[in-house]
Design a protein around this motif. Structure first.
Motif, short mmCIF file in Angstrom:
data_model
loop_
_atom_site.label_atom_id
_atom_site.label_comp_id
_atom_site.label_asym_id
_atom_site.label_seq_id
_atom_site.Cartn_x
_atom_site.Cartn_y
_atom_site.Cartn_z
N UNK B 57 -28.03 -19.81 -18.25
CA UNK B 57 -28.34 -19.25 -16.94
C UNK B 57 -27.43 -18.06 -16.65
N UNK B 81 -35.05 -17.62 -21.13
CA UNK B 81 -35.90 -18.45 -20.27
C UNK B 81 -36.66 -19.46 -21.12
N UNK B 84 -34.51 -22.26 -22.16
CA UNK B 84 -34.28 -23.20 -21.05
C UNK B 84 -35.48 -24.13 -20.90
N UNK B 85 -36.68 -23.58 -21.06
CA UNK B 85 -37.87 -24.41 -20.89
C UNK B 85 -38.00 -25.44 -22.00
N UNK B 90 -31.95 -29.95 -17.35
CA UNK B 90 -30.91 -29.97 -16.33
C UNK B 90 -31.07 -31.16 -15.39
N UNK B 92 -29.28 -31.91 -11.70
CA UNK B 92 -28.30 -31.42 -10.74
C UNK B 92 -27.88 -32.52 -9.79
N UNK B 110 -41.61 -27.75 -16.35
CA UNK B 110 -41.12 -26.94 -17.47
C UNK B 110 -42.16 -26.76 -18.57
N UNK B 113 -44.63 -24.22 -17.30
CA UNK B 113 -44.03 -22.89 -17.37
C UNK B 113 -44.07 -22.38 -18.80
N UNK C 304 -33.58 -23.52 -9.15
CA UNK C 304 -34.03 -24.67 -9.92
C UNK C 304 -35.14 -24.26 -10.89
N UNK C 305 -36.09 -23.48 -10.38
CA UNK C 305 -37.19 -23.02 -11.24
C UNK C 305 -36.65 -22.19 -12.40
N UNK C 306 -35.69 -21.31 -12.08
CA UNK C 306 -35.13 -20.50 -13.15
C UNK C 306 -34.43 -21.38 -14.17
N UNK C 307 -33.71 -22.40 -13.68
CA UNK C 307 -33.00 -23.31 -14.58
C UNK C 307 -33.99 -24.05 -15.45
N UNK C 308 -35.17 -24.34 -14.90
CA UNK C 308 -36.18 -25.06 -15.67
C UNK C 308 -36.92 -24.13 -16.62
N UNK C 309 -36.53 -22.86 -16.61
CA UNK C 309 -37.10 -21.96 -17.60
C UNK C 309 -38.11 -20.98 -17.06
N UNK C 310 -38.24 -20.91 -15.72
CA UNK C 310 -39.14 -19.91 -15.16
C UNK C 310 -38.51 -18.53 -15.34
#
Lengths: 191, 241, 394
Positions: B57, B81, B84-85, B90, B92, B110, B113, C304-310
């Motif tokens: 990130x 990205x 990460x997908x 993650x 939190x 995910x 996405x 959160x979306x970015x962390x999930x890969x968006x």
């Protein structure tokens, strides 16, 4: 852990033999506190002397001798369960003393000392946690481990707090207020 | 044992006006598949930065990071990205689930996405939920779930698909200790199935679930526990104390 | 390998933000809806009213002309020469014509009505060809023909029949006209082109000459010209009707008044459309505002979306889709609302309801466009948000 009261508790469920008492004690405490036969009989004799348990008069002392709780014994057990242990006067804690000493030694990095203890305690906690992980459905063991984990956790928390406090104290300008000597004197008295 | 997460000499410096803030200084850390590492440290010690850097990130100011053998250096934003997908999950502390989506939709996100069809992603999500005993909660919205269930859904989302690395930031958050323990057990289970996990926390009880605990202070890893011995050692040592 | 959110997948994802805040969504939709509704209603109402006028013009025809000899000093219709009727009908380009003349007599329901209480009704002489020339129709009975024109028979205008209480002509009702009883042969439908006929009782020229001394001087001649020669015919009629004083003859075209009405409504339409556009703009700003706030509020979600890969693209597209949806929703509601308003107004005025498809389409397109423009800035902001920043401040 009071063996005396643990045995009373077991007998409150019904009459039991000496050997049986030892096995059940170990099972209930998650086998964390092993007990030798001598300790069991010594304790039982004292209980009998104090009139808290009765034994089968005719039988010889040995594994086959049966014991049962008396009315006085039951009263004693109830009283004990409801009496909080003495937590008011703190025990002399070696760890606390070590840190307090380290603070004043010029050539010792107190943070290193704190960290050494912290690592040690966390390692212990890891072992306990592994034990809990493998305990499965053993409720007694889990409870006993929990108690130990919370105790150790409180030590880590104290170390964390001490660490933070010491760091802040090092960053703060040397105190020059008239209140300081007073605090020193008081802590000196305690020591 | 192959390491899934590999950090070498990683530093991160933020610029705060004229000041430079060193969040991380020359951190070396690796986490092997099937192992859980806990990073313990007070707030502001850099542990969250460590997590975001490991999770692609954020990019480090210096040093090398790789996940599942893929080095972050030279990766495009798109590539990170995608990583990460696909490879990183993650969990939190509290803001974990998107409120407008059901549990299953959250878990499927995910995958969606990543371009999987809604149907396939949904089926995979349901599988992941079932593995965590949440099959009957799939159509609930986050506000219809208990705190423990929400966190379990988050774990399901973190492990769904072919994940290699699990990153958790105070995953037991505001849960009570029994629920927190359940969450840690699930994370550990996922680890045992072959994921590498890094848990960031200040809580010793939580950290003690890990195979290895490293201590971070002022951006530096200052100490770490030895590989932990089995429980048998306790039974012989402990009563003596 | 490139990951794309399919549009079908984007839709449920992007409606999440809208669904979880229904109140705010409704309000921001309302802003655009009002703008679009205003525009659609303005266009719809004007088009409906225009369509009404157009139908009238259509019915009347643009080739109808009237010839009159100006007015007398007292405002009554002046007389044309007795040759006027024939001369007009023979003018090239005239396809039909009919002369009428006012008579200085009164019409009453019966002989017992006190003289003077005419109810504003007049008596006119009418050629039998009047009905065809005006394209007028009868509600009851028949019109004057050559045979009836010689007898005391009258045909009543629509208003006249109402005032005199004649509902039907089957039982041959009698009215008192001048100092004679006349039989009512028919009742006219309202004549838009010549409203003066509505309040008249029409009798034939021969009977008028016999009973009331009618000299054959028409006061108004209705002319139907060949459509493409209408202007030319209009120029010839003055000389034909009154060769001695052609300048006194007034030739008019009733459809011109209606055409003027169209022009007037056109002017107001532009003004009202402008107001609608302002409302739409305000609605668009409302959407932008809501989305900017929403981006701030949903930092956690974005992180959160970015962390999930968006990717940035995913996040930007999500917000853009949200604003497009808001715009489209507002547009749809607005078009519907505008159509309803149009319907209500048209129904109350008795116009045909006409919502131009172009206006509805354009309204919807404008709403989506406004939504898109409004969403552009918030979407960019959301996309640019650093994931760690977003997570930290969540």
């Amino acid at each position: 852990m009071s063996i005396r009261h643990a045995l009373l508790a077991l007998l409150s469920e019904g009459p039991k033999y000496g050997l049986q008492l030892r096995e059940e004690f170990e099972a209930r405490t998650g086998e964390v506190w092993p007990l030798n036969v001598g300790q069991v009989y010594q304790t039982l004799q004292r209980l009998e002397r104090d009139g808290l348990v009765e034994s089968d008069d005719d039988a010889e002392p040995g594994p086959q001798k049966g014991f049962r709780i008396t009315t006085t014994g039951a009263g004693e057990l109830t009283g004990w369960l409801h009496t909080p242990p003495d937590l008011a006067s703190p025990p002399r804690d070696e760890l606390v003393i070590k840190i307090l000493v380290a603070v004043h030694l010029p050539d010792v990095d107190v943070h290193d000392v704190v960290q050494t203890h912290r690592r040690y305690v966390v390692e212990l906690m890891q072992q306990w946690t592994r034990l809990k992980e493998e305990a499965g459905n053993d409720l007694a063991l889990t409870l006993a481990v929990d108690a130990e984990l919370f105790r150790l956790d409180s030590v880590v928390r104290w170390l964390d707090t001490a660490d933070g406090r010491l760091k802040r104290a090092a960053l703060a300008p040397p105190p020059s207020s008239p209140a300081t000597p007073q605090i020193r004197r008081r802590s000196g008295v305690r020591r | 044992m192959t390491s899934v997460l590999e950090l070498r000499q990683v530093s991160k410096t933020y610029r705060d006006g004229a000041d430079e803030v060193h969040a991380l200084r020359e951190v070396d850390l690796s986490v092997e598949a099937g192992k859980m590492v806990a990073v313990m440290g007070p707030s502001g010690s850099g542990k969250s930065t460590l997590l975001t850097i490991a999770g692609a990130l954020e990019t480090p100011t210096a040093g090398e990071v790789s996940v599942a053998g893929l080095a972050f250096a030279g990766m495009s934003r798109e590539d990170r990205s995608r990583l990460r997908r696909r490879a990183i999950g993650y969990v939190f502390q509290d803001f974990n689930l998107l409120p407008g989506l059901t549990a299953a939709e959250n878990v499927a996100l995910p995958l969606e996405l990543d371009g999987r069809s809604r149907r396939k992603a949904g089926a995979a999500a349901l599988d992941a939920l079932r593995q965590l005993d949440l099959g009957d909660r799939a159509d609930r919205f986050p506000d219809q779930l208990s705190g423990g269930e929400r966190q379990r859904v988050a774990i399901a989302r973190a492990v769904v698909g072919d994940r290699r690395l699990l990153l958790a930031d105070e995953p037991t958050g505001a849960l009570d200790s029994t629920n927190g323990e359940a969450v840690m057990r699930l994370l550990l289970d996922s680890c045992r199935r072959g994921l590498a996990a890094m848990v960031v926390t200040h809580d010793a009880q939580l950290a003690s679930w890990a195979d290895r605990v490293v201590f971070i202070r002022d951006g530096r890893i200052v100490d770490g526990t030895a590989a932990r011995p089995g429980p048998d050692s306790l039974l012989t040592e402990q009563p003596a104390r | 390998m490139k990951s794309r959110l399919r549009v079908a997948d984007l839709l449920p994802v992007s409606t999440v933000g809208l669904r979880s805040r229904p109140g705010r969504t409704a309000l921001s939709i309302l802003g655009v809806a009002i703008g679009i509704a205003a525009m659609v209603a303005v266009l719809g109402v004007t088009r409906s009213s225009q369509s009404d006028v157009l139908t009238q013009i259509d019915r009347v025809g643009t080739n109808l002309l009237t010839v009159a000899n100006g007015k007398t000093l007292r405002g009554a219709e002046a007389e044309l020469p007795s040759t006027a009727g024939l001369a007009v009908s023979r003018t090239p380009g005239v396809s039909s014509s009919a002369a009428t003349a006012t008579l200085p007599v009164r019409v009453y329901r019966s002989d017992r009505i006190p003289p003077g209480r005419t109810g504003g009704l007049s008596v006119r002489v009418a050629d039998p060809g009047l009905l065809d020339t005006l394209d007028a129709t009868l509600v009851h009975g028949r019109f004057l023909d050559r045979a009836l024109a010689a007898h005391p028979v009258a045909v009543l205008g629509h208003y006249t029949a109402t005032v005199l209480g004649i509902r039907d002509v089957a039982d041959r009702p009698q009215i008192y006209l001048g100092d004679r009883w006349f039989t009512v042969a028919g009742v006219l439908a309202p004549v838009e082109l010549a409203p003066e006929l509505d309040a008249a009782a029409l009798i034939g020229a021969p009977v008028a000459a016999a009973l009331f001394g009618y000299q054959g001087h028409p006061t108004r001649i209705f002319v139907r010209a060949e459509t493409e020669r209408t202007d030319e015919v209009a120029g010839l009629l003055g000389r034909a009707a009154n060769p001695a004083h052609p300048e006194e003859v007034a030739v008019s075209r009733p459809s011109e008044a209606l055409t003027a009405r169209l022009a007037v409504t056109g002017g107001t339409t532009v003004l009202l459309l402008g107001l609608g556009a302002v409302a739409l703009l305000v609605g668009g700003i409302g959407i932008a505002n809501v989305l900017v706030i929403s981006v701030l509020e949903r930092r956690g979600e974005i992180g959160l979306r970015r962390a999930l890969g968006a990717t940035r693209g995913h996040v930007g597209a999500q917000f853009l889709a949200e604003s497009l949806l808001l715009g489209a929703g507002g547009g749809a509601v607005g078009v519907l609302l505008g159509a309803l308003i149009t319907y209500a107004v048209a129904a109350s005025r008795g116009w045909p309801t006409l919502v131009p498809a172009g206006a509805a389409g354009a309204g919807l397109a404008a709403a989506v466009l406004i939504g898109g423009c409004a969403g552009l800035y918030p979407a960019l902001r959301a996309a640019r948000l650093s994931p760690t920043e977003a997570l930290r401040t969540a």
